[in-house]
Design a protein around this motif. Structure first.
Motif, mmCIF file in Angstrom:
data_model
loop_
_atom_site.group_PDB
_atom_site.id
_atom_site.type_symbol
_atom_site.label_atom_id
_atom_site.label_comp_id
_atom_site.label_asym_id
_atom_site.label_seq_id
_atom_site.Cartn_x
_atom_site.Cartn_y
_atom_site.Cartn_z
ATOM 1 N N TRP A 209 0.838 -1.196 0.000
ATOM 2 C CA TRP A 209 0.000 0.000 0.000
ATOM 3 C C TRP A 209 0.881 1.257 0.000
ATOM 4 O O TRP A 209 0.567 2.241 -0.677
ATOM 5 C CB TRP A 209 -0.932 -0.025 1.194
ATOM 6 C CG TRP A 209 -1.816 1.165 1.341
ATOM 7 C CD1 TRP A 209 -1.811 2.074 2.348
ATOM 8 C CD2 TRP A 209 -2.843 1.583 0.441
ATOM 9 N NE1 TRP A 209 -2.769 3.036 2.146
ATOM 10 C CE2 TRP A 209 -3.420 2.759 0.976
ATOM 11 C CE3 TRP A 209 -3.337 1.086 -0.770
ATOM 12 C CZ2 TRP A 209 -4.459 3.445 0.357
ATOM 13 C CZ3 TRP A 209 -4.382 1.773 -1.400
ATOM 14 C CH2 TRP A 209 -4.921 2.927 -0.839
ATOM 15 N N SER A 210 1.978 1.207 0.715
ATOM 16 C CA SER A 210 2.899 2.354 0.727
ATOM 17 C C SER A 210 3.465 2.604 -0.665
ATOM 18 O O SER A 210 3.618 3.754 -1.096
ATOM 19 C CB SER A 210 4.044 2.104 1.715
ATOM 20 O OG SER A 210 3.571 2.057 3.044
ATOM 21 N N GLN A 213 0.759 4.261 -2.764
ATOM 22 C CA GLN A 213 0.584 5.661 -2.389
ATOM 23 C C GLN A 213 1.737 6.536 -2.867
ATOM 24 O O GLN A 213 1.535 7.681 -3.265
ATOM 25 C CB GLN A 213 0.439 5.775 -0.869
ATOM 26 C CG GLN A 213 -0.887 5.240 -0.342
ATOM 27 C CD GLN A 213 -1.004 5.428 1.150
ATOM 28 O OE1 GLN A 213 -0.135 5.032 1.920
ATOM 29 N NE2 GLN A 213 -2.094 6.043 1.581
ATOM 30 N N GLN A 214 2.945 5.974 -2.829
ATOM 31 C CA GLN A 214 4.098 6.747 -3.289
ATOM 32 C C GLN A 214 3.952 7.115 -4.764
ATOM 33 O O GLN A 214 4.164 8.264 -5.165
ATOM 34 C CB GLN A 214 5.393 5.963 -3.074
ATOM 35 C CG GLN A 214 6.637 6.716 -3.536
ATOM 36 C CD GLN A 214 7.902 5.875 -3.419
ATOM 37 O OE1 GLN A 214 7.937 4.888 -2.709
ATOM 38 N NE2 GLN A 214 8.944 6.283 -4.144
ATOM 39 N N ALA A 217 1.181 9.683 -5.296
ATOM 40 C CA ALA A 217 1.601 11.033 -4.917
ATOM 41 C C ALA A 217 2.487 11.647 -5.988
ATOM 42 O O ALA A 217 2.349 12.843 -6.319
ATOM 43 C CB ALA A 217 2.332 10.986 -3.576
ATOM 44 N N THR A 222 -5.368 10.467 -7.600
ATOM 45 C CA THR A 222 -6.223 10.278 -6.428
ATOM 46 C C THR A 222 -6.755 8.849 -6.384
ATOM 47 O O THR A 222 -7.354 8.365 -7.349
ATOM 48 C CB THR A 222 -7.416 11.258 -6.457
ATOM 49 O OG1 THR A 222 -6.912 12.599 -6.451
ATOM 50 C CG2 THR A 222 -8.305 11.049 -5.244
ATOM 51 N N THR A 225 -10.989 6.321 -1.836
ATOM 52 C CA THR A 225 -11.033 5.428 -0.669
ATOM 53 C C THR A 225 -12.230 4.477 -0.720
ATOM 54 O O THR A 225 -12.203 3.411 -0.117
ATOM 55 C CB THR A 225 -11.089 6.241 0.635
ATOM 56 O OG1 THR A 225 -12.220 7.133 0.592
ATOM 57 C CG2 THR A 225 -9.815 7.048 0.818
#
Length: 356
Positions: A209-210, A213-214, A217, A222, A225
């Motif tokens: 997940w990290s 997200q990286q 970003a 987007t 959620t």
């Protein structure tokens, strides 16, 4: 025939000595390649070895282990051998041990804590020299292995990071894998991307997940959620399939548009494909799907699953080489460095993803 030697009788050093005409001590020195063998004539060595071969002599490994106080065995403890994640890791372990004098002892704990602890005691009683644990994503990190440090057992864990508990670990770089998965979908035009994460307490899921997200970003992408779901905790290795199907059904019922889905693993991706099919949809026509692991099933299904490959055979091999290096340390206390070794994942393109 009375008085004849049974064919099943083991050939001993004494048999080789009598047939070759040399003393048992000389035969033992030659056949064990002891340091004193360098003083034995080459012709003598050749005759003894040829005699041993013709008689079918095999060294008594048990007696040798008693003399050397070494068992030349390595315990391989698997949490569930039916999990396709484990198969290629075991192949890497076996291939690496094949050219050595070490014999693996394989045990399957079936995700039972009591069975794991019982097998661990049995392996200790049989004086295995080291331990490799193949811990899949259902592995309980709650202290099962931390006691090994006190037992002075050289140990490597494959599939979980226990380096903070002073146990050597080998895993794939999950964060890089998550990054690659969303990058692939983004490059082929997808922006409305659903995600089925692993169970909340699972470090692999958090790292992937990290990575997602990286990348998001970096690209100002987007991630809605409402399109992010999470597999529930479970004790069954195929639960990812069932959870993937159920959560994908939930996503479809929500009527929130998504054109691609990142699944926690390949079994979850298979479940997602089943849910699509149940509603008359398919991958990649209606939704591109990408998995993680590259288990054998990923290539056999229709369509084949695009996935992030864990180098599972290499992970097994790397873990085994780390353990063997520790066992070969001259004197002193043998131990595997309590370090985390990350291996790089790779993208495997198949037919479950397509450009918009």
């Amino acid at each position: 025939m009375a008085g004849s030697k049974s064919k099943s009788t083991r050939v001993t050093l004494l048999d080789v000595a009598r047939r070759s005409g040399f003393s048992p001590s000389t035969v033992s020195i030659v056949l064990s390649d002891a340091p004193l063998s360098r003083y034995v004539a080459a012709t003598t060595k050749e005759r003894i070895r040829n005699t041993a071969q013709s008689l079918g002599y095999r060294p008594d490994v048990f007696a040798r282990s008693l003399r050397s106080r070494r068992s030349n065995t390595i315990g391989v403890l698997v949490f569930d051998i039916s999990d396709p994640f484990c198969v290629l890791i075991l192949r890497g372990i076996e291939k690496t041990l094949h050219s050595t004098s070490y014999l693996p002892i394989l045990m399957d704990a079936h995700h039972e804590r009591q069975q794991f602890e019982g097998y661990l005691d049995l392996l200790m009683e049989r004086r295995v020299e080291g331990l490799i644990v193949v811990a899949n994503w259902l592995f309980d990190e709650g202290g099962l292995l931390t006691g090994l440090k006190d037992r002075k057992m050289p140990t490597v864990v494959v599939g979980r990071d226990l380096s903070e508990k002073s146990i050597g670990s080998v895993i794939v770089d999950n964060e890089a894998g998550g990054y690659q998965a969303i990058k692939h979908l983004h490059e082929i035009g997808h922006r409305k991307i659903a995600v089925i994460r692993g169970p909340r307490r699972l470090s692999d899921s958090n790292c992937r997940w990290s990575g997602l997200q990286q990348f998001a970003a970096e690209q100002s992408l987007t991630l809605d959620t409402r399109l992010v779901k999470e597999l529930p905790p479970a004790i069954d290795p195929i639960s990812g399939f069932e959870g993937g199907a159920q959560l994908t059904q939930d996503l479809i019922r929500s009527r929130i548009k998504f054109t691609a889905l990142i699944a926690f693993d390949d079994l979850t991706a298979l479940g997602a494909m089943r849910a699509l099919a149940a509603t008359g949809r398919s991958a990649p026509r209606d939704c591109s799907i990408i998995g993680f692991d590259d288990v054998p099933l990923a290539a056999l299904t229709t369509p084949g699953i695009t996935t992030i490959r864990q180098p599972m055979e290499e992970m097994g091999s790397v873990a085994t080489r780390r353990l063997l290096a520790a066992l070969c340390e001259p004197g002193g206390e043998r131990s595997v460095a309590p370090e985390l070794q990350l291996l790089p994942p790779s993208l495997v393109l198949r037919d479950s993803t397509a450009a918009l």
